[in-house]
Write an enzyme that holds these catalytic residues in place. Sequence first.
Site, short mmCIF file in Angstrom:
data_model
loop_
_atom_site.label_atom_id
_atom_site.label_comp_id
_atom_site.label_asym_id
_atom_site.label_seq_id
_atom_site.Cartn_x
_atom_site.Cartn_y
_atom_site.Cartn_z
N TYR A 113 8.26 14.72 10.37
CA TYR A 113 7.18 14.30 9.46
C TYR A 113 6.23 13.34 10.18
O TYR A 113 5.01 13.51 10.14
CB TYR A 113 7.79 13.61 8.22
N ASP A 120 -3.82 26.65 -1.31
CA ASP A 120 -2.63 26.21 -0.60
C ASP A 120 -3.02 25.77 0.82
O ASP A 120 -3.87 26.39 1.46
CB ASP A 120 -1.62 27.36 -0.51
N SER A 123 0.09 7.79 7.82
CA SER A 123 1.29 7.07 7.39
C SER A 123 1.81 6.09 8.43
O SER A 123 1.76 6.35 9.64
CB SER A 123 2.38 8.11 7.11
N GLU A 175 4.76 5.81 9.02
CA GLU A 175 5.86 6.52 9.68
C GLU A 175 5.45 6.91 11.11
O GLU A 175 6.30 7.13 11.97
CB GLU A 175 6.24 7.75 8.84
N ARG A 191 12.75 4.44 -5.88
CA ARG A 191 12.89 5.06 -7.20
C ARG A 191 14.34 5.49 -7.44
O ARG A 191 14.83 5.44 -8.58
CB ARG A 191 11.93 6.25 -7.30
#
Length: 323
Positions: A148, A57, A124, A126, A190
């Site tokens: 994010y 993790d 990214s 972003e 999507r």
Amino acid sequence: MTKRALITGITGQDGAYLAEFLLKRGYQVHGMVRRSSSENFDRIGHLRDKVQLHQADLLDQLSLVRLVDAVRPHHLYNLAAQSFVPTSFEQPLLTGEFTGLGVTRILEAVRTVDRSIRVYQASSSEMFGSVREEPQTETTPFWPRSPYGVAKVYGHWITVNYRESYDLFACSGILFNHESPLRGKEFVTRKITDAVARIKLGVQKKLKLGNLDALRDWGFAGDYVRAMWMMLHHDRPDDYVIATGQKHSVREFAELAFAHVGLPWEPYVEVDPKFLRPAEVTTLCGDSAKARRVLGWEPEVSFPELVAMMVDADLNRVRKEMA
Ligand code: NAP
Ligand code: GDD
């Protein structure tokens, strides 16, 4: 000698495409998955007997060190992240832990175990957020507009920093939005193609969306994982923008998707303020000249082909579900 690749986030859209791409090139592919009470291997179901999965993790440093030590990959692709922008406003701390600090944990694992491992970091577009120039390049300043995006800026710079501080072969791929039939249904493309298929087949009436004017540079995920591999095969580690250089609005995407099944979009689409964001990224458009020149990368799937591919895949899936 067989090359070993380790993919974090192998159960996600890009992880599935990358695993398939690397298997075709003869790699031994290992994937990191997090523990869950129910398995979530839908996207890699067809690859289950070909890839080796390991539990670890991003929040657990020791699990990452043990994983990297056990696999001893030649190449490590860090794709795992909390990747949905609206969730990052709801869970900013968790997003910072996974998407930001998680990158440092991966880099620390590599630095501890074997500094010759080549690392790809999934950065990214972003990060450009409130864009400072158009189109965006590797040198455009970042102005992220979501927790994010802020976490990805941290992940980008820590990757650059480990390259400069410890001489790691670490690349940051600044990828613009890329989509496919494997895209999560919460992302706008999507969400639209799934709804178009369901509306066409009579099992849904309306499609509720947020900002129809948002502009994105959308490409095909299969083309973009090829760029990741090319970065790790170059003789020098560097950062690259990966984009098509064309932008389209959410409205245009919807119009094209409905047109593909012979329906007008306007009677079916409603704007619901629930899907607006506290701070929006209104436009993104990338200039991938560096990747094209240095790596020889080119996107192969056009915007209309991408929309058609996604609508057709959802039509087939919904038909099967109905049968
Ligand atoms: P995705 O479909 O959301 O997949 C994310 C993956 O990360 C999943 O496999 C998820 O596992 C895993 N993950 C999340 N938290 C984890 C944790 N704490 N420990 C271990 N694994 C964890 O994302 P994607 O579209 O494939 O994108 C891949 C990467 O590229 C992400 O880092 C994303 O932020 C970045 N990116 C994507 C785009 C794009 O347009 N797709 C553009 C630029 C950058 P579960 O299956 O268990 O949830
Ligand atoms: N999800 C969603 N749902 N977005 C909508 C909707 C809706 O109903 N209606 C309009 N939008 C607009 C969003 O406001 C945004 O401007 C645009 O559609 C794209 O949204 P997403 O598909 O959720 O993607 P994203 O651009 O926020 O983030 C994706 O791309 C990033 C790269 O720029 C994700 O894949 C990120 O992980 C990735 O880094």
